[in-house]
Motif scaffolding. Structure first.
Motif, mmCIF file in Angstrom:
data_model
loop_
_atom_site.group_PDB
_atom_site.id
_atom_site.type_symbol
_atom_site.label_atom_id
_atom_site.label_comp_id
_atom_site.label_asym_id
_atom_site.label_seq_id
_atom_site.Cartn_x
_atom_site.Cartn_y
_atom_site.Cartn_z
ATOM 1 N N ARG A 18 -22.076 -16.839 25.942
ATOM 2 C CA ARG A 18 -22.297 -18.279 25.986
ATOM 3 C C ARG A 18 -23.157 -18.748 24.807
ATOM 4 O O ARG A 18 -22.837 -19.705 24.123
ATOM 5 C CB ARG A 18 -22.955 -18.691 27.301
ATOM 6 C CG ARG A 18 -23.163 -20.169 27.425
ATOM 7 C CD ARG A 18 -23.866 -20.483 28.713
ATOM 8 N NE ARG A 18 -22.999 -20.226 29.861
ATOM 9 C CZ ARG A 18 -22.231 -21.157 30.419
ATOM 10 N NH1 ARG A 18 -22.221 -22.374 29.951
ATOM 11 N NH2 ARG A 18 -21.480 -20.884 31.445
ATOM 12 N N ARG A 19 -24.244 -18.005 24.579
ATOM 13 C CA ARG A 19 -25.119 -18.379 23.484
ATOM 14 C C ARG A 19 -24.401 -18.237 22.137
ATOM 15 O O ARG A 19 -24.547 -19.062 21.250
ATOM 16 C CB ARG A 19 -26.379 -17.511 23.499
ATOM 17 C CG ARG A 19 -27.539 -18.198 22.850
ATOM 18 C CD ARG A 19 -28.766 -17.353 22.864
ATOM 19 N NE ARG A 19 -29.063 -16.837 24.213
ATOM 20 C CZ ARG A 19 -30.297 -16.610 24.636
ATOM 21 N NH1 ARG A 19 -31.312 -16.899 23.855
ATOM 22 N NH2 ARG A 19 -30.516 -16.106 25.808
ATOM 23 N N LYS A 35 -28.203 -15.405 17.651
ATOM 24 C CA LYS A 35 -27.141 -16.122 18.349
ATOM 25 C C LYS A 35 -26.821 -15.500 19.698
ATOM 26 O O LYS A 35 -26.272 -16.137 20.567
ATOM 27 C CB LYS A 35 -25.891 -16.206 17.489
ATOM 28 C CG LYS A 35 -25.253 -14.880 17.185
ATOM 29 C CD LYS A 35 -24.092 -15.056 16.201
ATOM 30 C CE LYS A 35 -23.549 -13.704 15.794
ATOM 31 N NZ LYS A 35 -22.612 -13.788 14.694
ATOM 32 N N TYR A 36 -27.122 -14.201 19.859
ATOM 33 C CA TYR A 36 -26.867 -13.542 21.141
ATOM 34 C C TYR A 36 -28.136 -13.403 21.983
ATOM 35 O O TYR A 36 -28.105 -12.820 23.047
ATOM 36 C CB TYR A 36 -26.296 -12.140 20.923
ATOM 37 C CG TYR A 36 -24.981 -12.110 20.197
ATOM 38 C CD1 TYR A 36 -23.914 -12.886 20.621
ATOM 39 C CD2 TYR A 36 -24.806 -11.298 19.089
ATOM 40 C CE1 TYR A 36 -22.694 -12.849 19.963
ATOM 41 C CE2 TYR A 36 -23.586 -11.255 18.424
ATOM 42 C CZ TYR A 36 -22.532 -12.032 18.864
ATOM 43 O OH TYR A 36 -21.346 -11.981 18.215
ATOM 44 N N GLY A 37 -29.245 -13.866 21.456
ATOM 45 C CA GLY A 37 -30.488 -13.693 22.198
ATOM 46 C C GLY A 37 -31.220 -12.442 21.749
ATOM 47 O O GLY A 37 -30.666 -11.602 21.059
ATOM 48 N N LYS A 83 -31.496 -23.111 13.521
ATOM 49 C CA LYS A 83 -30.917 -21.884 14.070
ATOM 50 C C LYS A 83 -29.848 -21.260 13.164
ATOM 51 O O LYS A 83 -29.551 -20.084 13.281
ATOM 52 C CB LYS A 83 -30.285 -22.168 15.436
ATOM 53 C CG LYS A 83 -31.301 -22.338 16.550
ATOM 54 C CD LYS A 83 -30.664 -22.104 17.915
ATOM 55 C CE LYS A 83 -29.873 -23.296 18.409
ATOM 56 N NZ LYS A 83 -30.676 -24.472 18.775
ATOM 57 N N GLY A 135 -23.903 -12.048 26.304
ATOM 58 C CA GLY A 135 -24.372 -12.931 25.237
ATOM 59 C C GLY A 135 -23.364 -13.976 24.792
ATOM 60 O O GLY A 135 -23.627 -14.747 23.884
ATOM 61 N N GLU A 161 -22.201 -21.171 21.526
ATOM 62 C CA GLU A 161 -22.951 -22.354 21.072
ATOM 63 C C GLU A 161 -23.279 -22.252 19.586
ATOM 64 O O GLU A 161 -23.141 -23.210 18.835
ATOM 65 C CB GLU A 161 -24.266 -22.483 21.857
ATOM 66 C CG GLU A 161 -24.058 -23.007 23.262
ATOM 67 C CD GLU A 161 -25.286 -22.806 24.139
ATOM 68 O OE1 GLU A 161 -26.372 -22.473 23.619
ATOM 69 O OE2 GLU A 161 -25.142 -22.974 25.362
ATOM 70 N N TRP A 162 -23.693 -21.069 19.173
ATOM 71 C CA TRP A 162 -24.021 -20.852 17.763
ATOM 72 C C TRP A 162 -22.760 -21.040 16.911
ATOM 73 O O TRP A 162 -22.794 -21.654 15.849
ATOM 74 C CB TRP A 162 -24.613 -19.446 17.570
ATOM 75 C CG TRP A 162 -25.313 -19.263 16.265
ATOM 76 C CD1 TRP A 162 -26.600 -19.624 15.976
ATOM 77 C CD2 TRP A 162 -24.785 -18.678 15.077
ATOM 78 N NE1 TRP A 162 -26.899 -19.287 14.672
ATOM 79 C CE2 TRP A 162 -25.802 -18.710 14.106
ATOM 80 C CE3 TRP A 162 -23.536 -18.134 14.739
ATOM 81 C CZ2 TRP A 162 -25.623 -18.211 12.816
ATOM 82 C CZ3 TRP A 162 -23.357 -17.639 13.452
ATOM 83 C CH2 TRP A 162 -24.398 -17.683 12.503
#
Ligand SMILES: [Zn+2]
Length: 249
Positions: A37-38, A175-177, A64, A35, A41-42
């Motif tokens: 990369r996501r 944020k992690y999916g 978001k 997780g 970004e967050w």
């Protein structure tokens, strides 16, 4: 990878000299998982939004992270964080030409009469690497930028956002999916048919103690990092000087 890519990925060039980034040096401490990369970004989104707001810019937060930002603004209105010079005291590049590393301090502020550096984090907790990173920032800041008004301490401002299951109290972090669901209170949270509540923001503001120990550990880690990357570093002529100086310690 080429030497140029290595330089770009792991460091900064300042006044013709290449310096490895503090976060590159502490990266072996980081837990790596899918997780990331996501989450990165967050984290960037939060950093940009918070910093623009502190600079006095008019920002409408991305959906978001809107709840986290709302929570941050409520916290800020109650908390006496004073930024003397928003132009220079936000996203401040710091470096130590002697030991050869560089980094970016998120915020330099005065809190209840104490001047210190604030590192904004979007992780789910304050972790060990934050101690070493902020020690390195504080040292470099005081050495090169804070000679008139040194910083006395370091804080972590942790900003998080999650949804909680009404049944088992597990937490879902977008944020992690969708697959990042952490431990609920009941034993069978893994098989719970989760009922997610509304998004909640969370702020933690923590002073980190033990600066000298952490700084020594950072320098230890830097030496290991240099050793692990010595073939690359040997191909970076404008880093050579710092390697030699460090070897004399
Ligand atoms: Zn549940």
């Amino acid at each position: 990878m080429t030497a140029d890519l290595f330089k770009e990925k792991f460091g900064y060039e300042i006044e013709g000299v290449w310096f490895p980034r503090v976060t590159s040096i502490t990266s072996p401490l980081q837990k790596k998982w899918w997780g990331m990369r996501r989450a990165a970004e967050w984290g960037t989104l939060i950093h940009e939004t918070v910093e623009d707001m502190l600079r006095g810019e008019n920002v409408s937060p991305d959906a978001k992270c809107a709840v986290a930002i709302e929570t941050f603004l409520r916290w800020q209105s109650e908390y006496p964080m004073r930024i003397a010079d928003p132009v220079n005291d936000i996203e401040k590049r710091v470096w130590d030409p002697e030991y050869g590393y560089a980094g970016t301090v998120d915020i330099i502020a005065e809190v209840e009469g104490v001047r210190g550096i604030i590192d904004v984090k979007t992780s789910t907790a304050v972790v060990k690497e934050h101690y070493l990173q902020t020690a390195a920032y504080l040292y470099a800041y005081n050495k090169t930028s804070g000679t008139n008004r040194p910083c006395q301490t370091r804080w972590i401002l942790r900003i998080d956002q999650y949804q909680e299951c009404r049944g088992c109290l597990a937490k879902l972090r977008i944020k992690y999916g969708s697959q990042s669901i952490n431990g609920g209170k009941s034993a069978n949270w893994r098989i719970c048919n989760h009922q997610w509540g509304a998004a909640k923001g969370e702020i933690e503001f923590q002073e980190l103690k033990g600066y000298e120990r952490d700084l020594a550990l950072f320098f230890d880690l830097k030496e290991r990092w240099e050793w692990a990357n010595k073939e690359w570093l040997a191909r970076i002529p404008n880093y050579e000087k710092n390697i030699r100086q460090h070897a004399l310690l």
